[in-house]
Motif scaffolding. Structure first.
Motif, PDB file in Angstrom:
ATOM      1  N   UNK A 157       0.852  -0.796  -0.025  1.00 50.31           N
ATOM      2  CA  UNK A 157       0.065  -0.115  -0.063  1.00 50.31           C
ATOM      3  C   UNK A 157       1.077   1.309   0.089  1.00 50.31           C
ATOM      4  N   UNK A 158       0.687   2.020  -0.950  1.00 46.63           N
ATOM      5  CA  UNK A 158       1.996   3.115  -1.144  1.00 46.63           C
ATOM      6  C   UNK A 158       1.585   4.093  -0.373  1.00 46.63           C
ATOM      7  N   UNK A 159       0.204   4.283   0.188  1.00 43.83           N
ATOM      8  CA  UNK A 159       0.485   5.713   1.518  1.00 43.83           C
ATOM      9  C   UNK A 159       1.302   5.140   2.969  1.00 43.83           C
ATOM     10  N   UNK A 160       0.746   3.293   2.930  1.00 38.60           N
ATOM     11  CA  UNK A 160       1.853   3.223   4.329  1.00 38.60           C
ATOM     12  C   UNK A 160       3.094   2.832   3.856  1.00 38.60           C
ATOM     13  N   UNK A 161       3.376   2.865   2.734  1.00 38.99           N
ATOM     14  CA  UNK A 161       5.185   2.620   2.730  1.00 38.99           C
ATOM     15  C   UNK A 161       5.636   4.278   3.069  1.00 38.99           C
ATOM     16  N   UNK A 162       4.903   5.128   2.065  1.00 36.73           N
ATOM     17  CA  UNK A 162       5.484   6.321   2.602  1.00 36.73           C
ATOM     18  C   UNK A 162       5.120   6.927   3.565  1.00 36.73           C
ATOM     19  N   UNK A 176      12.340   3.826   0.296  1.00 33.77           N
ATOM     20  CA  UNK A 176      11.342   4.461  -0.869  1.00 33.77           C
ATOM     21  C   UNK A 176      11.768   3.982  -1.928  1.00 33.77           C
ATOM     22  N   UNK A 177      11.882   2.274  -2.203  1.00 29.76           N
ATOM     23  CA  UNK A 177      11.329   1.481  -3.066  1.00 29.76           C
ATOM     24  C   UNK A 177      10.259   1.256  -3.833  1.00 29.76           C
ATOM     25  N   UNK A 178       9.160   0.930  -3.044  1.00 32.37           N
ATOM     26  CA  UNK A 178       7.491   1.408  -3.174  1.00 32.37           C
ATOM     27  C   UNK A 178       7.295   2.258  -2.522  1.00 32.37           C
ATOM     28  N   UNK A 179       7.706   3.360  -2.550  1.00 34.27           N
ATOM     29  CA  UNK A 179       6.709   4.703  -2.249  1.00 34.27           C
ATOM     30  C   UNK A 179       6.357   5.258  -3.361  1.00 34.27           C
ATOM     31  N   UNK A 180       7.179   4.814  -4.784  1.00 35.88           N
ATOM     32  CA  UNK A 180       6.665   5.522  -5.796  1.00 35.88           C
ATOM     33  C   UNK A 180       6.396   7.089  -6.153  1.00 35.88           C
ATOM     34  N   UNK A 181       7.479   7.068  -6.294  1.00 35.41           N
ATOM     35  CA  UNK A 181       7.297   8.705  -5.950  1.00 35.41           C
ATOM     36  C   UNK A 181       7.708   9.375  -7.513  1.00 35.41           C
TER      37      UNK A 181
END
Length: 199
Positions: free
Chosen positions: A118-123, A148-153
């Motif tokens: 879940x991107x928001x959880x990773x961020x 940062x790998x799964x943050x989808x920045x």
């Protein structure tokens, strides 16, 4: 007479090239410790698979011969340890793990262990990561990159890494100096920021 002496000493006489032809069947130099994943990610699944395949290569087993190789499958299942063997056993039921190919077993376990994050959880984890007491700058950088790998920045990754790095530094004076540098030159990159401290 030389042959008799060799037999008496228990030394087998091999024809030239015999050792090379038997190389794929060489006994493993050692076994990997069982895979161990925790909430904090003690070992990433993909990294473990890479290490297992390097282990195979080191023991003379070529990857192109692995998929239906019963010996490789047995070694892989053994390397999982009791906890993850039980998991893969349930995942492939009613089939037996030994009836599956190496790639099928890898795929089943990866699907179980590497569900889409879940991107928001990773961020959230990334944005809350400050430098720990006694943690070196280089270790802090490694951990930020990992988080940062799964943050989808996307194309904002470098900027976010830079800002998180500065914000998380334990030394307030150092953080303020770096903020001044970034303010003077907005194109200041993450790597340039880190180099200010490690060079």
């Amino acid at each position: 007479m030389a042959n008799d002496e060799g037999s008496a000493n228990g030394v087998s006489q091999q024809q030239p090239g015999a050792h090379a032809s038997m190389q794929p069947n060489v006994r493993p130099t050692s076994f990997l410790p069982p895979f161990n994943a925790t909430y904090d990610g003690q070992e990433d699944w993909d990294c473990y698979v890479e290490r297992f395949e390097l282990f195979l290569t080191a023991n003379g087993i070529e990857m192109k011969d692995c998929n239906d190789n019963k010996r490789v499958i047995a070694m892989f299942l053994h390397s999982l340890g009791p906890k993850y063997y039980a998991i893969v056993r349930n995942l492939v039921s009613p089939s037996k793990p030994t009836d599956k190919s190496y790639s099928d077993l890898k795929k089943a376990l990866r699907g179980h262990l590497k569900s889409t994050p879940m991107v928001v959880a990773e961020r959230r984890k990334f944005l809350r990561r400050d430098q720990h007491p006694g943690e070196s700058t280089t270790d802090y950088v490694v951990q930020l990159k990992k988080l940062s790998l799964n943050c989808n920045y996307g194309d904002k990754l470098d900027e976010n890494l830079r800002d998180r790095f500065i914000s998380g530094l334990r030394n307030e004076a150092t953080a303020l100096k770096l903020m001044e540098k970034v303010s003077d030159k907005e194109t200041f990159t993450f790597n340039q920021t880190v180099e200010c401290l490690v060079t």
